[in-house]
Design an enzyme around this catalytic site. Structure first.
Site: not given
Ligand code: IVH
Length: 690
Positions: A432, A231, A116, A118, A417, A120, A438, A320, A414
């Site tokens: 300029c 998720y 999946e 991740k 020039c 932010d 120039c 990451k 400038c």
């Molecule tokens: S699963 C037990 N899935 O990442 C697993 N977390 O450090 C719980 N996050 O606090 C999290 N995308 O805010 C999971 N596809 C994803 C995620 C996700 C972002 C964040 C979430 C969590 C942190 C985990």
């Protein structure tokens, strides 16, 4: 008088159902099926009904998304199951380690994972009782979070009630876990609005999302374009959970939750790594921030077997991406002359590894930004390098400012020039004043003029142009068209053959298009899309120039508000007072007019404007879906309209064509069902004879 209540009760229930269905189509499936105005009518009908019969106002009513009073503080919420965090890994080796531990723990040769993005953003837990959303909370310390129910309700993608699943009772209790995030477009909008108010800017979408979710007044949250992906499921009661995570996600989708379409089932560490690499490549074009990917064991029984260590599950890991932001020190601030003469501030940095590369220079964009961010020499700053984008200074860590930090001094002359530097009122840059005299401006202007999307002169690159300028062979774009093969052949790294090729390319470029020529002129702030809009609106250069003459130069006049200035040019979509002022100044300058006349005399020409009334698509309605190669939806829409066609947001039997790009979804299915002709971009180009 006892009114008959069955009708209002039924109608209210019907309206709630229909409105939430449209919300789902709009915000979760990205596939609206009714116009906004119609939605508003239904919404107002429900509001009126609830006004008359307050007892019909249920917590899952769409009218209750925004409302309620502002809070003094957030109440604590104890999570029924803790919200865990994830262990991280940063390399292929660490990923292999993780996979080995999982396989050994389960005694298996190979393991299926769900991969999946991740996101932010901020983790939230959403509680549904008998299928109705009753409470939402932040993660907090994992055990106890904060009650942000009212704020979460304002997120349109969040279902207020579970969609009924066929033959299945609604779980008595269901805690759905997910991430609230801010799409980049929404973040840019919020920052543009903050800048207009003179407020501090948000550092990144995550912080802006956090700030938005923690507003005590839900009306403030409602105004923020927050989004959601779920998720997983936390605690639940009265639900026979499926055997795999992939099936859980499928069920969540069916209940109406937004689940990322980027989620995939993959095999083993190799499948995980492949997913990671594909996501990293797509990262900048996703429209929202992800800081890595997450791999989760698909088999839920296996998860039980593996368990957790110190609040992180053994069955999942976050992989990451390299950080896109880092801290470093500004060693100097210098100014580079751009093609429009702007003194572009550049920060010289103590080298730092960020976004997968060593960075020692970063753009500060313009003087206005330097002043607004108050960047000084000696400051510690946040540097951002995302993908192939030029690294930029995002902000200053004021706490680390040394006493001897110095503000940059804008040169009065400038640096290339020596001409006077000027700054017009309202201009974000100092410039300029020497124009094409120039060398730096001339080089920049010519590079732009010959570039692929402008006059498209192949073989006339940066180095060759620099030589031509240095030898005094070229003083303006006009001179390019007088160059001979003999002159070129005498230059470094130029043979007879390549000289001839360049001359041929110059000749070929004379057959141009109005919008390309307009873009090539390098008028400040007139990019490709503005040039296209101007060309379409005015049709001819003469008409455009005439309009700039009808609009008096009013940008400094106190008596006229900015929004009322330049009425003629402002009729063009997206042309604001600043672009209009640039246009008027550009065409009022006799030297620029001389250059244009000379270019036309040299033989540059373009086909006359097409009238859209008789366009091949006149009377036709098209719908656009999916991602088109190289063209945004707006651009594709403009192309269709330029040929007389109409663009609509939803498919019906009256639709003539569906223009479908990559990963087209439900619209494509609907088009096929209705028998609407489906074309791709090449098909559209063929239709309009391009
Ligand atoms: S699963 C037990 N899935 O990442 C697993 N977390 O450090 C719980 N996050 O606090 C999290 N995308 O805010 C999971 N596809 C994803 C995620 C996700 C972002 C964040 C979430 C969590 C942190 C985990």
């Amino acid at each position: 008088m006892a009114a008959d209540m069955t009708a209002p009760v039924q109608r209210a229930a019907e309206l709630r159902r229909v409105l939430e269905q449209h919300n789902h189509r709009y915000y979760v499936l990205d596939d609206p099926s009714i116009p906004d105005a119609e939605y508003d009518l239904l919404f107002r009908e429900l509001q009126a009904l609830e006004e008359q019969h307050p007892e019909l106002r249920t917590p899952d009513s769409p009218t209750q998304r925004v409302g309620g009073a502002a809070l003094k503080e957030f109440a604590p919420v104890l999570h029924r199951l803790p919200m865990q965090s994830l262990n991280n890994c940063f390399s292929e080796e660490e990923l292999d380690e993780f996979d080995r531990r999982v396989r050994e723990g389960l005694g298996l040769e190979a393991v299926t994972y769900v991969a999946e993005p991740k996101l932010d953003g901020l983790a939230v837990s959403l509680s549904y009782e008998n299928g109705v959303f009753v409470q939402g909370a932040t993660r907090g310390d994992g055990e106890t979070g904060e009650d942000i129910t009212a704020n979460l309700r304002t997120i349109r993608a969040l279902p207020l009630a579970l969609h009924p699943a066929q033959g299945q009772a609604k779980p008595r209790l269901l805690e759905v876990r997910g991430e609230v995030y801010l799409p980049r477009a929404g973040f840019d909008r919020m920052n543009a609005e903050a800048a207009a108010r003179g407020d501090k800017l948000y550092v990144n979408p995550r912080n802006a999302a956090a700030g938005s979710l923690r507003q005590l007044d839900p009306k403030m949250t409602a105004a923020r374009p927050l989004a959601l992906y779920v998720y997983g499921v936390g605690f639940q009661q009265g639900w026979t959970a499926p055997r795999t995570h992939a099936q859980v996600l499928q069920q969540l989708r069916a209940w109406g939750f937004p689940v990322s379409p980027l989620i995939e089932v993959v095999q083993g560490a190799a499948g995980c790594l492949d997913y990671y690499q594909r996501m990293q490549a797509r990262r900048t074009s996703l429209g929202f921030d992800i800081d890595g990917v997450v791999y989760k064991l698909d088999d839920l029984a296996g998860r039980e077997e593996l368990g957790s260590v110190s609040r992180a599950p053994r069955w999942a890991i976050a992989h990451k991406f390299p950080a896109e932001e880092a801290l470093t020190v500004v060693e100097n601030i210098e100014f580079q002359i751009s093609r429009t003469g702007a003194l572009n501030p550049v920060a010289r940095l103590r080298p730092v590894f960020v976004g997968g590369a060593n960075v020692s220079n970063a753009t500060l964009h313009n003087l206005d930004e330097v002043e607004r961010k108050d960047v000084r020499i000696g400051d510690t700053v946040i540097v951002r390098r995302a993908g192939d984008v030029i690294p930029e200074v995002k902000g200053v860590i004021l706490e680390r400012r040394p006493e001897d930090a110095r503000k940059p001094v804008v040169p009065s002359h400038c640096p290339v020039c020596g001409a006077q530097v000027e700054r017009a009122e309202g201009d974000v840059n100092a410039r300029c004043s020497n124009g094409m005299s120039c060398p730096a401006q001339l080089q920049g202007a010519l590079q732009h003029f010959v570039s692929r999307r402008a006059m498209d002169i192949e073989g006339l690159g940066e180095k060759l142009l620099a030589q031509l300028i240095e030898r005094g062979l070229v003083h303006s774009p006009v001179d390019i068209f007088q160059l001979t093969a003999e002159q070129l052949a005498g230059l470094e790294r130029m043979g007879e053959k390549s000289a001839e090729n360049v001359v041929a390319a110059i000749g070929k470029s004379k057959d141009s298009r109005f919008e390309r020529f307009l873009y090539a002129l390098g008028i400040p702030d007139v990019g490709e899309s503005t040039a296209r809009d101007l060309a379409r609106h005015f049709g001819t250069l003469e008409a455009l120039i005439e309009a700039t003459q009808r609009d008096p130069l009013t940008e400094t006049s106190e008596a006229i508000k900015p929004k009322d200035r330049y009425p003629e040019l402002r009729k063009v979509p997206d042309v604001g007072p600043i672009v209009a002022a640039h246009l008027c100044h550009f065409f009022a300058e006799p030297r620029n007019r001389e250059v244009i006349t000379a270019l036309l005399k040299a033989g540059i020409r373009w086909p006359p404007p097409k009238t859209s009334a008789g366009g091949v698509l006149s009377g036709k309605t098209l719908v656009i879906t999916g991602t088109l190669p190289r063209l945004s939806r707006e651009e594709a829409g403009a192309l269709i309209e330029a040929h007389g066609g109409k663009v609509s947001g939803s498919i019906s039997a009256k639709t003539d064509y569906l223009l479908a790009g990559e990963s087209a979804g439900s619209k494509l299915a609907k088009a096929e069902k209705l028998g609407v002709a489906v074309i791709d971009l090449a098909g559209l180009r063929a239709l309009i004879g391009e």
